[in-house]
Design a protein around this motif. Structure first.
Motif, PDB file in Angstrom:
ATOM      1  N   VAL A 100       0.869  -1.186   0.000  1.00 15.54           N
ATOM      2  CA  VAL A 100       0.000   0.000   0.000  1.00 15.54           C
ATOM      3  C   VAL A 100       0.900   1.228   0.000  1.00 15.54           C
ATOM      4  O   VAL A 100       1.638   1.485   0.956  1.00 15.54           O
ATOM      5  CB  VAL A 100      -0.930   0.010   1.226  1.00 15.54           C
ATOM      6  CG1 VAL A 100      -1.937   1.147   1.098  1.00 15.54           C
ATOM      7  CG2 VAL A 100      -1.658  -1.318   1.356  1.00 15.54           C
ATOM      8  N   ASN A 101       0.827   1.983  -1.080  1.00 14.54           N
ATOM      9  CA  ASN A 101       1.726   3.110  -1.298  1.00 14.54           C
ATOM     10  C   ASN A 101       1.050   4.428  -0.914  1.00 14.54           C
ATOM     11  O   ASN A 101      -0.176   4.540  -0.927  1.00 14.54           O
ATOM     12  CB  ASN A 101       2.154   3.142  -2.772  1.00 14.54           C
ATOM     13  CG  ASN A 101       3.377   4.003  -2.995  1.00 14.54           C
ATOM     14  OD1 ASN A 101       4.081   4.361  -2.056  1.00 14.54           O
ATOM     15  ND2 ASN A 101       3.633   4.336  -4.248  1.00 14.54           N
ATOM     16  N   GLN A 102       1.876   5.427  -0.587  1.00  9.10           N
ATOM     17  CA  GLN A 102       1.418   6.800  -0.317  1.00  9.10           C
ATOM     18  C   GLN A 102       0.429   6.863   0.857  1.00  9.10           C
ATOM     19  O   GLN A 102      -0.579   7.566   0.793  1.00  9.10           O
ATOM     20  CB  GLN A 102       0.800   7.408  -1.586  1.00  9.10           C
ATOM     21  CG  GLN A 102       1.767   7.500  -2.742  1.00  9.10           C
ATOM     22  CD  GLN A 102       1.177   8.184  -3.962  1.00  9.10           C
ATOM     23  OE1 GLN A 102       0.263   9.001  -3.838  1.00  9.10           O
ATOM     24  NE2 GLN A 102       1.680   7.861  -5.134  1.00  9.10           N
ATOM     25  N   VAL A 103       0.744   6.150   1.904  1.00  8.38           N
ATOM     26  CA  VAL A 103      -0.085   6.200   3.106  1.00  8.38           C
ATOM     27  C   VAL A 103       0.268   7.459   3.887  1.00  8.38           C
ATOM     28  O   VAL A 103       1.438   7.721   4.173  1.00  8.38           O
ATOM     29  CB  VAL A 103       0.130   4.957   3.984  1.00  8.38           C
ATOM     30  CG1 VAL A 103      -0.674   5.059   5.275  1.00  8.38           C
ATOM     31  CG2 VAL A 103      -0.248   3.700   3.209  1.00  8.38           C
ATOM     32  N   GLU A 104      -0.750   8.253   4.227  1.00  2.16           N
ATOM     33  CA  GLU A 104      -0.525   9.503   4.946  1.00  2.16           C
ATOM     34  C   GLU A 104      -0.044   9.215   6.372  1.00  2.16           C
ATOM     35  O   GLU A 104      -0.706   8.503   7.125  1.00  2.16           O
ATOM     36  CB  GLU A 104      -1.810  10.326   5.007  1.00  2.16           C
ATOM     37  CG  GLU A 104      -2.245  10.904   3.670  1.00  2.16           C
ATOM     38  CD  GLU A 104      -1.338  12.053   3.235  1.00  2.16           C
ATOM     39  OE1 GLU A 104      -0.530  12.534   4.070  1.00  2.16           O
ATOM     40  OE2 GLU A 104      -1.436  12.465   2.069  1.00  2.16           O
ATOM     41  N   PRO A 105       1.121   9.779   6.734  1.00  2.02           N
ATOM     42  CA  PRO A 105       1.576   9.602   8.118  1.00  2.02           C
ATOM     43  C   PRO A 105       0.748  10.464   9.064  1.00  2.02           C
ATOM     44  O   PRO A 105       0.350  11.583   8.719  1.00  2.02           O
ATOM     45  CB  PRO A 105       3.030  10.075   8.066  1.00  2.02           C
ATOM     46  CG  PRO A 105       3.092  11.022   6.917  1.00  2.02           C
ATOM     47  CD  PRO A 105       2.077  10.539   5.907  1.00  2.02           C
ATOM     48  N   LEU A 106       0.475   9.957  10.241  1.00  4.82           N
ATOM     49  CA  LEU A 106      -0.291  10.709  11.230  1.00  4.82           C
ATOM     50  C   LEU A 106       0.563  11.815  11.831  1.00  4.82           C
ATOM     51  O   LEU A 106       1.755  11.648  12.075  1.00  4.82           O
ATOM     52  CB  LEU A 106      -0.771   9.774  12.349  1.00  4.82           C
ATOM     53  CG  LEU A 106      -1.776   8.688  11.932  1.00  4.82           C
ATOM     54  CD1 LEU A 106      -2.033   7.749  13.101  1.00  4.82           C
ATOM     55  CD2 LEU A 106      -3.078   9.317  11.450  1.00  4.82           C
ATOM     56  N   GLY A 107      -0.083  12.975  12.056  1.00  2.95           N
ATOM     57  CA  GLY A 107       0.580  14.061  12.765  1.00  2.95           C
ATOM     58  C   GLY A 107       1.591  14.822  11.957  1.00  2.95           C
ATOM     59  O   GLY A 107       2.427  15.526  12.527  1.00  2.95           O
ATOM     60  N   SER A 108       1.561  14.684  10.615  1.00  2.00           N
ATOM     61  CA  SER A 108       2.489  15.458   9.791  1.00  2.00           C
ATOM     62  C   SER A 108       1.841  15.719   8.449  1.00  2.00           C
ATOM     63  O   SER A 108       0.783  15.211   8.130  1.00  2.00           O
ATOM     64  CB  SER A 108       3.796  14.680   9.598  1.00  2.00           C
ATOM     65  OG  SER A 108       3.549  13.474   8.908  1.00  2.00           O
ATOM     66  N   GLY A 109       2.481  16.553   7.663  1.00  2.00           N
ATOM     67  CA  GLY A 109       1.979  16.813   6.329  1.00  2.00           C
ATOM     68  C   GLY A 109       1.276  18.148   6.252  1.00  2.00           C
ATOM     69  O   GLY A 109       1.189  18.905   7.226  1.00  2.00           O
TER      70      GLY A 109
END
Length: 281
Positions: free
Chosen positions: A216-225
């Motif tokens: 699973v690609n491009q998973v949004e990291p929690l607490g950043s972005g």
């Protein structure tokens, strides 16, 4: 050995090395090549023409070549040529511990991987008809004697058909052997990629091709972005749950979304370090 069959030639772009149809070193313990489906089709057709020119009367060569050119643009001709090269790569793989095929988008790949079974049946039919023609020719020569023409013990067309049939059989044996082969899907946690992958996995299992995992690609990291990341995280969460449910019996890896475009070997090494195994059966 890394082999790209994607006509978009994205492997060269990612590795930042211009690849071609011949194997070249990329890094220690890693060679690569990039197959061009159009080029493979042209080479395949040229080989067919050469073999047929040896087997038919000179007066028929032009018409035979015209018919072959028509077949060149028929549906499936490109995939057949590409799979022939795919099978030859497998046969020549002795120097390598592992071969990784970076394939084209799902639809073309499924057509490609479905070919061994279809082509084997088709080639077997052609071989049977060719043998029948040879048998009738032998009967005619027995009746007509010398006036019927020469009797060639070696039929180059039949030999070529049998060689291709055997190559497809060997390739299929490798593809369906879970001790030798596994197919990994890469998808993003969005509705259409998830649905497409679910259908593709079912198709591969129909052909008995082992599925070894899902990335699973491009998973949004929690607490950043960026500011809108929380919304994307929420949307992704639903599809990540679907992925875990649909592929519960399959190893599942997660790759976080990267801020920078991944180009070159150092970036790919960093990507490997960032991957995590989410679940395993």
């Amino acid at each position: 050995l890394l082999v790209s069959t994607d006509p978009a030639h994205s492997t060269s772009d990612v590795l930042q090395i211009r690849l071609g149809p011949d194997t070249q070193a990329v890094a220690p313990n890693l060679d690569a090549l990039e197959l061009d489906p159009e080029r493979e089709a042209e080479l395949y057709i040229s080989d067919v023409k050469d073999r047929l020119a040896e087997a038919v009367p000179q007066r028929l060569v032009a018409e035979v070549e015209r018919q072959v050119d028509i077949a060149r643009v028929s549906p499936g001709a490109g995939e057949a040529a590409l799979f022939e090269r795919f099978a030859r790569v497998l046969e020549e793989s002795a120097p390598y511990e592992r071969i990784v095929f970076d394939t084209a988008p799902t639809g073309q790949t499924l057509r490609l991987l479905g070919l061994p079974e279809l082509m084997t049946v088709w080639m077997s039919g052609l071989i049977q008809r060719r043998r029948k023609v040879n048998s009738l020719g032998k009967m005619w020569r027995n009746v007509a004697g010398a006036s019927a023409g020469g009797d060639s013990e070696h039929d180059t067309v039949l030999a070529s058909l049998e060689d291709r049939r055997d190559r497809f059989v060997r390739a299929r044996e490798v593809l369906i052997d879970p001790k030798q082969t596994s197919f990994l899907f890469v998808l993003t946690p969005e509705r259409l990629p998830v649905l497409e992958t679910v259908r593709a996995v079912r198709t591969l299992r129909k052909y008995r091709i082992p599925v070894g995992g899902v990335v699973v690609n491009q998973v949004e990291p929690l607490g950043s972005g960026p500011a809108d990341a929380p919304g994307r995280v929420g949307r992704q969460s639903e599809f990540l749950d679907t992925i875990k449910t649909e592929f519960a019996d399959t190893p599942l890896w997660s790759v976080p979304r990267m801020e920078e475009e991944l180009l070159g070997l150092p970036a790919l090494r960093e990507l490997c370090r960032s991957m995590s195994l989410e679940s395993a059966p």
